[in-house]
Write a protein that holds these residues in place. Structure first.
Motif, PDB file in Angstrom:
ATOM      1  N   THR A 242       1.017  -1.177   0.015  1.00 25.90           N
ATOM      2  CA  THR A 242      -0.037   0.035  -0.079  1.00 25.90           C
ATOM      3  C   THR A 242       0.946   1.123  -0.136  1.00 25.90           C
ATOM      4  O   THR A 242       1.735   1.535   0.698  1.00 25.90           O
ATOM      5  CB  THR A 242      -1.025  -0.066   1.081  1.00 25.90           C
ATOM      6  OG1 THR A 242      -1.697  -1.041   1.238  1.00 25.90           O
ATOM      7  CG2 THR A 242      -1.925   1.212   1.235  1.00 25.90           C
TER       8      THR A 242
ATOM      9  N   ARG B 298      -0.379   1.681  -5.516  1.00 26.91           N
ATOM     10  CA  ARG B 298      -1.092   0.447  -4.644  1.00 26.91           C
ATOM     11  C   ARG B 298      -2.299   0.845  -3.757  1.00 26.91           C
ATOM     12  O   ARG B 298      -1.531   1.742  -2.760  1.00 26.91           O
ATOM     13  CB  ARG B 298       0.089  -0.291  -4.114  1.00 26.91           C
ATOM     14  CG  ARG B 298      -0.604  -1.689  -3.362  1.00 26.91           C
ATOM     15  CD  ARG B 298      -1.302  -2.680  -4.222  1.00 26.91           C
ATOM     16  NE  ARG B 298      -0.023  -3.567  -4.780  1.00 26.91           N
ATOM     17  CZ  ARG B 298      -0.162  -4.738  -5.301  1.00 26.91           C
ATOM     18  NH1 ARG B 298      -1.429  -5.403  -5.484  1.00 26.91           N
ATOM     19  NH2 ARG B 298       0.841  -5.408  -5.767  1.00 26.91           N
ATOM     20  N   GLN B 299      -3.301   0.752  -3.941  1.00 23.36           N
ATOM     21  CA  GLN B 299      -4.274   1.097  -3.109  1.00 23.36           C
ATOM     22  C   GLN B 299      -4.427   0.254  -1.573  1.00 23.36           C
ATOM     23  O   GLN B 299      -3.867  -0.804  -1.456  1.00 23.36           O
ATOM     24  CB  GLN B 299      -5.532   1.192  -3.631  1.00 23.36           C
ATOM     25  CG  GLN B 299      -5.942   1.895  -4.940  1.00 23.36           C
ATOM     26  CD  GLN B 299      -5.764   3.199  -4.730  1.00 23.36           C
ATOM     27  OE1 GLN B 299      -6.570   3.779  -4.274  1.00 23.36           O
ATOM     28  NE2 GLN B 299      -4.653   3.728  -5.218  1.00 23.36           N
ATOM     29  N   ALA B 300      -5.248   0.892  -0.565  1.00 21.96           N
ATOM     30  CA  ALA B 300      -5.180   0.204   0.529  1.00 21.96           C
ATOM     31  C   ALA B 300      -5.877  -1.115   0.306  1.00 21.96           C
ATOM     32  O   ALA B 300      -5.618  -2.017   1.200  1.00 21.96           O
ATOM     33  CB  ALA B 300      -5.974   1.030   1.726  1.00 21.96           C
TER      34      ALA B 300
END
Lengths: 430, 113
Positions: free
Chosen positions: A62, A80-82
């Motif tokens: 993340t 990159r997302q959570a």
């Protein structure tokens, strides 16, 4: 016929007639030298196709991000997302349009890890989802709805660990674009091949001519003659026969498969012999060559979707994704990607990336070094030929060109690009 | 050379004269060195290391590739350089790739070892 030719010949007839829509007549190369076509192509092809921009290994956790500066398309941030997904944004501040993410040189790509992006100009901040989280001196603005502000999203999706973006307003799903024939390859262990060698160059020629240069197996005895045999008449006899290859077209994508030498058996102690100025001795020493390491690492079962043409002594499958990307899966368990980004009518960048499983010892590492170096030595010869081709085509001294059966993928490649431009123009979209 | 200190594993000390030019950690540095040399100089380096290469690979194979001591790392870099000069010496007979004109690849990623 020579030994290699007898061993690999299949007696298959010509391939091009299997695809009647390709025709067999002479072709024009106006699509590679016309400025008007170049601009239409950028709109019709590059602004509305899924384009590979990276690998998921580049964004391991993340907040991991990288930027791509795509000529004619703009700079994007891939992050990159959570929730584990990967998202992409136009790298443009909602305040006054500054490029948000860069380091030292505004024109260069960058990468890193962060919790938020912060604009270097006035300190506006953005969450990993691209939305504005902070406006400096917010009370000084007029009727600002912060919640509606952000870096504009670009469609982004992943397949087999490759990250793709699409600049269209409405993009078809990535899986639909890839189609069933590509989706069959999803189980290939790309993700285990983390040993990465990456190269980049700029070539003075239309991007499609670079792709043409590696879509056929007609050129090797001439462009790469010295690798094979400095005597061209001998080199011609040392390449596989024309019917040893396999081609397939699944519009807009396509495949070419090539034969390759089998790996050398393990070497007995003392069998190498004294050092010689002979590249075959070097190949035996390092146990590798252009077709890969001789000690092939175990990467588990491979998808049945490889070598579907059942060619003898299979060397590799090169899958060509419309419009500008290829991944080449080698029988000796490594893969190479090729990508071509047009900068102008007569200039493009060429990215070549080689991925192996991590080596377990120095012998495996050195074998990889030899494979990577051999690949680059060959690729440089291909690249320079492109410059010579473009400059001659651009004279328009000749306007009709001839493609043999071995060059059917070139025929197809230019056709799908021209078709995409024509379809876009007739739809009247802008 | 035998009385001087070596920066290579002891049994490879005869290759010490080549360390300064060829024990280079990046492909870019090795390639720049290749282009700066004459074909005879490349041949001299090749002829010095090739007879010891099989033994050097065997030596390095006994070590953990990801935890090599500095002297072994230098030896590995010499072998990378041998790979890089092998095509000029054995195939091209010149430092540059024939007919490669202005074409040149920048290295943008390579393994740390």
């Amino acid at each position: 016929m020579t030994g290699i030719q007898e061993r690999l010949a299949t007696g298959k007839g010509k391939f091009t007639p299997l695809y009647p829509e390709l025709g067999t007549g002479p072709v024009s190369y106006e699509d590679s030298i016309s400025q008007e076509f170049f601009e239409a192509e950028r709109d019709a092809v590059f602004r509305r196709s899924w384009l590979k921009v990276g690998r998921v290994e580049q964004v391991p956790r993340t907040g991991s991000y990288f930027t791509r500066d795509l000529p004619g398309l703009g700079s994007i941030v891939v992050v990159r997302q959570a929730d584990g997904s990967v998202a992409a944004f136009h790298n443009v501040c909602a305040h006054r349009g500054n490029k948000v993410v860069w380091q030292e040189h505004p024109g260069e790509e960058t990468k890193g890890f962060c919790r938020e992006f912060s604009c270097k100009y006035h300190g506006w901040r953005y969450g990993l989802d691209g939305r504005v989280t902070h406006v400096t001196n917010e009370e000084q603005f007029f009727g600002l709805d912060k919640s509606a502000l952000g870096m504009p999203r670009v469609h982004c999706d992943t397949w087999a660990g490759f990250i793709f973006v699409n600049f269209a307003r409405d993009a078809e799903p990535l899986s639909g674009f890839l189609g069933d024939r590509m989706l069959e390859l999803e189980s290939y262990p790309f993700g285990e091949m983390t040993q990465h060698f990456g190269y980049k160059t700029r070539i003075k020629g239309n991007w499609k001519l670079s792709i043409d240069a590696v879509l056929e197996w007609y050129h090797p005895p001439y462009v790469h003659g010295r690798f094979i045999d400095p005597d061209v008449s001998k080199a011609e006899k040392l390449v596989p026969p024309v019917d040893a290859y396999h081609y397939d077209i699944f519009e807009p994508h396509m495949l070419t498969s090539v034969p390759g030498p089998p790996p050398l058996p393990p070497r007995e102690p003392g069998a190498l012999g004294p050092a010689r100025r002979d590249q075959k001795w070097v190949y035996r020493l390092f146990r590798a060559g252009l077709f890969g390491p001789d000690d092939v690492p175990d990467v588990g079962p491979l998808p049945a979707a490889l070598n579907k043409g059942r060619i003898n002594s299979w060397g590799n499958d090169s899958f060509w994704l419309f419009p500008n990307f290829s991944f080449q899966i080698w029988a000796r368990n490594f893969y190479i990607t090729y990508q071509y980004w047009p900068e102008s009518l007569d200039s493009h960048t060429y990215e070549l990336d080689i991925y192996f499983p991590p080596p377990r010892n120095a012998q495996e590492r050195l074998a990889q070094e030899l494979v990577a170096d051999s690949t680059i030595e060959f690729a440089m010869q291909d690249s320079n030929t492109v410059e010579a081709t473009h400059s001659a085509l651009a004279t328009r001294a000749n306007g009709k060109f001839h493609l043999s059966d071995q060059e059917l993928l070139i025929r197809n490649f230019h056709k799908v690009i021209r078709d995409a431009v024509a379809a876009h123009q007739s739809s009247g979209e802008r | 050379m035998t009385n001087q200190a070596t920066t290579l594993p002891e049994s490879f000390r005869e290759l010490e004269p080549y360390v300064a030019d060829w024990a280079l950690p990046t492909r870019q540095e090795r390639y720049d060195m290749r282009l700066s040399k004459t074909i005879d100089e490349l041949g001299e380096f090749y002829d010095a290391i090739a007879p010891r290469a099989e033994e050097a690979i065997g030596y390095l194979n006994e070590l953990d590739l990801n935890d090599l001591p500095d002297d072994a790392t230098r030896l590995l870099h010499l072998l990378y350089s041998m790979v890089l000069v092998s095509y000029p010496v054995n195939v091209f007979k010149q430092p540059r790739i024939p007919d490669s004109g202005a074409a040149f690849f920048d290295t943008v990623a390579e393994p740390s070892v």
